[in-house]
Design a protein around this motif. Structure first.
Motif, PDB file in Angstrom:
ATOM      1  N   UNK A  68       1.023  -1.365  -0.001  1.00 46.13           N
ATOM      2  CA  UNK A  68       0.239   0.049  -0.037  1.00 46.13           C
ATOM      3  C   UNK A  68       0.840   1.221  -0.006  1.00 46.13           C
ATOM      4  N   UNK A  69       2.290   1.137   0.093  1.00 44.35           N
ATOM      5  CA  UNK A  69       3.200   2.261  -0.003  1.00 44.35           C
ATOM      6  C   UNK A  69       3.578   2.236  -1.489  1.00 44.35           C
ATOM      7  N   UNK A  70       3.028   1.746  -2.308  1.00 47.66           N
ATOM      8  CA  UNK A  70       3.649   1.705  -3.724  1.00 47.66           C
ATOM      9  C   UNK A  70       2.913   3.169  -4.095  1.00 47.66           C
TER      10      UNK A  70
ATOM     11  N   UNK B 171       0.499   3.924  -9.428  1.00 44.50           N
ATOM     12  CA  UNK B 171       0.582   2.514  -9.713  1.00 44.50           C
ATOM     13  C   UNK B 171      -0.288   1.794  -9.104  1.00 44.50           C
ATOM     14  N   UNK B 172      -0.779   2.016  -7.625  1.00 44.70           N
ATOM     15  CA  UNK B 172      -1.728   1.312  -7.082  1.00 44.70           C
ATOM     16  C   UNK B 172      -3.293   1.743  -7.814  1.00 44.70           C
ATOM     17  N   UNK B 173      -3.451   2.744  -8.405  1.00 45.03           N
ATOM     18  CA  UNK B 173      -4.606   3.042  -9.290  1.00 45.03           C
ATOM     19  C   UNK B 173      -4.734   2.158 -10.341  1.00 45.03           C
ATOM     20  N   UNK B 174      -3.451   2.083 -11.128  1.00 43.28           N
ATOM     21  CA  UNK B 174      -3.434   1.069 -12.200  1.00 43.28           C
ATOM     22  C   UNK B 174      -3.747  -0.464 -12.043  1.00 43.28           C
ATOM     23  N   UNK B 175      -3.300  -0.637 -10.715  1.00 38.97           N
ATOM     24  CA  UNK B 175      -3.330  -2.103 -10.270  1.00 38.97           C
ATOM     25  C   UNK B 175      -4.914  -2.276  -9.760  1.00 38.97           C
ATOM     26  N   UNK B 176      -5.371  -1.291  -9.617  1.00 38.60           N
ATOM     27  CA  UNK B 176      -6.892  -1.367  -8.965  1.00 38.60           C
ATOM     28  C   UNK B 176      -7.951  -1.765 -10.276  1.00 38.60           C
TER      29      UNK B 176
ATOM     30  N   UNK C 245      -4.209  -1.405  -1.301  1.00 38.13           N
ATOM     31  CA  UNK C 245      -4.774  -0.598  -0.015  1.00 38.13           C
ATOM     32  C   UNK C 245      -5.213  -1.393   0.946  1.00 38.13           C
ATOM     33  N   UNK C 246      -6.065  -2.459   0.694  1.00 40.38           N
ATOM     34  CA  UNK C 246      -6.669  -3.258   1.513  1.00 40.38           C
ATOM     35  C   UNK C 246      -6.900  -4.630   0.997  1.00 40.38           C
TER      36      UNK C 246
ATOM     37  N   UNK D 126      -4.783 -14.013  -0.672  1.00 42.10           N
ATOM     38  CA  UNK D 126      -3.050 -13.781  -0.960  1.00 42.10           C
ATOM     39  C   UNK D 126      -2.804 -12.787  -1.978  1.00 42.10           C
ATOM     40  N   UNK D 127      -1.691 -12.386  -2.000  1.00 43.47           N
ATOM     41  CA  UNK D 127      -1.124 -11.309  -3.080  1.00 43.47           C
ATOM     42  C   UNK D 127       0.279 -11.656  -3.605  1.00 43.47           C
TER      43      UNK D 127
END
Lengths: 406, 256
Positions: free
Chosen positions: A43-45, A49-54, A61-62, A68-69
């Protein structure tokens, strides 16, 4: 076969062109890149990047709604975590070091010398994910895997192994994305092993950038009473994407279902199919693809081969030409060599029927709303057996790109 | 009020309707008879505003507004609704999706309540018209109109292909749509119905009928009497009668 044998075999195929898709000059891409640091807390990315992953179904984030991830960026697995007992999630390299037997699963579902891309993955071994459900284990939430291309001009190599041991259940969502604005290449080998009575649902959402070429190479082996459900969504621009995953039903009453949802904007070329070999008694399959072009070119393939008694397969290829100069070439193929097998297909390519638009307009929708409703309906594929979380992710991915389509 | 004045309509450059005139006042239901190919569906489609049906002369005035050039969806929003003779299948769009569109902005019964009324509860989550039988199609069309609550309902053969058991249900739905139970002065909804069998006359308060022949309104009168004549003597008699009338007019004009 030893790993040296695979290397030797790969060398013989290092320049072998693939059966389909544009031939890519691998020398134009970097085979290696620097190692990236491990992230204990993804979640510190960076936020973009997090938005693209989402957008490809990977929530960092949660992760409370995930069993698993695992995240691979370029050639580095930057995070991996299994959150449920009986489920293993780690980098392929790490798994090979832990389990001697794992090498027996390499190149069993995909031939190492299939083409230059499989050979490249073997000869420039990078990472990939290893996901396994122990016998009887069932994932509560989906496991999420992200393959992310961040380095310009890189040929990202990935070799994934997924094993559902006897009577286990694995739900996986894989999101593949790129952040680069120059050419890049993603070569992903994925081998799935569905053991007796086990089930894998695998939902893959791709979101590349317009200069990225992609060559996934997937093989699936399904044993007795096993089920493999593969869903694929690609709705963003890509330079060239060709794949033809092959599932073999080797045990009695094994079942495979493939659903693909493809949207091709101008400048994109996709050659995408699914192949199922019904090799054991009572095995069955359903292969469904929905393709929309808004200007790009799509070849939508499908192949079912029945070679055992009482097998049943159905192939459905539907294409919609929305606007522009795009083409859709549907190629459904069936092959049977035994009496009593039941294989069928339907294929249709066309534009939106004016009669349907006007019908909805007579109920009060504007032309644009009516067209959008029909497109949404076209892309609405009811996927039997998909857990609600995955179904919701899939729906979100489809809805997110509706605006681009219209 | 619906006023059709001197309407000529062409489909793919072929003239289908010639100088059609009719007026439907608030609360009235009118009935259209005529042999196949006479232009009945063309008239309904032109009133609804489908682009394939091109008005080459004349006008359609609805509640005082000339709607001749308005697109279909704007007419729907003004309160014109149509039940189709052969509605298309729209894959991926469910009956419930369409019901929600029809119900937009209306209070009152929900999609589920209306579906129960039309005996279509199991069809709400199916793709619209996909695999529906003849009777199911007709009930679904009327259910959508009940949700839409139009001020003018255009019904294209609402009872064709419906078995006798279901005809009463179709009749009830049309009844409700056209406010049959309301006293005439309170009745708002107007109706224009195409019928072949005339079964529907048992369920609606229709006082005006027309025979459309070869794109022209040949005669106007009591629909029950018209139906009796058509049943007894067929449309041939109507055609002879219409031709006779026009002959007489020509004769008269020569004599004068």
């Amino acid at each position: 076969m030893t790993s040296k044998n695979y290397q030797d075999k790969a060398k013989t195929a290092a320049t072998k062109k693939a059966a389909f898709g544009d031939d890519i000059n691998l020398e134009e891409y970097l085979a290696a890149t620097e190692e990236l640091p491990y992230q204990d807390d993804p979640s510190q990315l960076p936020a973009p990047t997090r938005e693209q992953m989402r957008q490809v179904g990977v929530i960092v984030d949660d992760a409370s709604q995930r069993s698993g991830t695992i995240i691979q960026m370029d050639h580095s697995v930057i995070h991996s975590l299994a959150r449920q007992e009986g489920v293993e999630v780690m980098a392929t390299g790490q798994a090979l070091a832990r389990y001697d037997w794992l090498s027996d699963y390499f190149w069993q579902a995909v031939a190492v010398d299939s083409d230059k891309y499989t050979a490249h993955v073997e000869l420039h071994q990078a990472n990939g994910y290893f996901i396994r459900a122990l016998p009887g284990a069932k994932t509560v939430y989906p496991i999420q895997a992200c393959l992310y291309l961040a380095r310009n001009k890189l040929a990202q190599n990935v070799h994934n192994i997924v094993i559902a041991e006897e009577n286990s259940e694995l739900h996986i969502i894989t999101g593949c994305a790129a952040s680069i604005n120059e050419p890049g290449l993603h070569l992903g080998v994925s081998e799935f092993y569905v053991k007796k009575g086990a089930k894998i649902t695998f939902t893959m959402i791709h979101s590349w950038t317009p200069d990225v070429s992609v060559r996934p190479r997937s093989g699936i082996v399904v044993e007795e009473d096993g089920l493999f459900l593969g869903n694929y969504v690609l709705m963003k621009p890509v330079k060239s994407l060709q794949m033809y995953p092959t599932a073999r039903c080797v045990g009695e009453n094994a079942t495979v279902r493939f659903n693909s949802i493809l949207v091709t904007p101008p400048g994109s070329a996709m050659d995408i199919g699914s192949r199922v070999l019904l090799d054991a008694r009572g095995t069955r399959t359903e292969v469904i693809s929905r393709a929309i072009t808004t200007g790009g070119n799509i070849v939508a393939r499908g192949y079912i081969e029945g070679s055992a008694p009482e097998v049943k397969g159905h192939l459905e290829c539907r294409g919609l030409i929305l606007q522009g100069e795009g083409t859709i070439h549907a190629i459904p193929e069936l092959k049977g060599d035994l009496a009593g097998i039941d294989l069928s297909h339907e294929a249709a390519v066309g534009k939106i029927a004016e009669e349907e638009v006007e019908y909805l307009m007579a109920r009060g929708l504007t032309r644009t709303e009516a067209t959008a409703a029909i497109v949404r309906g076209f892309l609405r594929v009811d996927i039997e057996g998909l857990p609600p979380e995955l179904s919701a992710e899939l729906q979100k991915a489809v809805e997110a790109s509706e605006q681009d389509i219209m | 009020m619906l006023e059709i004045k001197g309407l000529d309509v062409a489909v793919e450059k072929r003239q289908i309707l010639h100088d059609v005139n009719l007026t439907i006042r608030e609360g009235e239901t009118h009935v259209l008879f005529g042999p196949n190919g006479a232009g009945k569906t063309t008239l309904l489609m032109a009133i609804m505003g489908f682009p394939k049906y091109v008005v080459t002369r004349g006008s359609v005035v609805f509640n005082g507004q000339d709607i001749t050039g308005l697109p279909v969806d704007e007419r729907a929003r003004l309160g014109i609704g149509m039940s189709f003779q052969r509605p298309p299948v729209v894959r991926g769009v469910t009956t419930r999706d369409i019901m929600n569109v029809c119900l937009y902005g209306h209070d009152g019964e929900t999609a589920s309540q209306l579906a129960e009324k039309a005996n279509l509860t199991d069809f709400l989550d199916r793709d619209i018209n996909y695999g529906f039988s003849g009777g199911e199609l007709k009930r679904s069309e009327l259910m959508q109109l009940l949700a839409q609550r139009p001020n003018l309902a255009l019904l294209d053969e609402p009872e064709s292909g419906v078995d006798l058991v279901n005809i009463a249900l179709i009749g009830q739905l049309i009844n409700e749509l056209l406010d049959k139970e309301c006293p005439m002065r309170e009745r708002k909804c107007m109706g224009l119905i195409i019928t072949h069998s005339g079964h529907i006359l048992d369920y609606v308060n229709a006082r005006t009928g027309y025979v459309l022949y070869d794109g022209r309104i040949g005669c106007e009168g009591d629909p029950h009497e018209m139906l009796a004549t058509i049943k007894e003597k067929g449309y041939q008699e109507c055609i002879r009668c219409i031709a006779g009338i026009s002959y007489d007019f020509e004769e008269l004009s020569r004599q004068s």
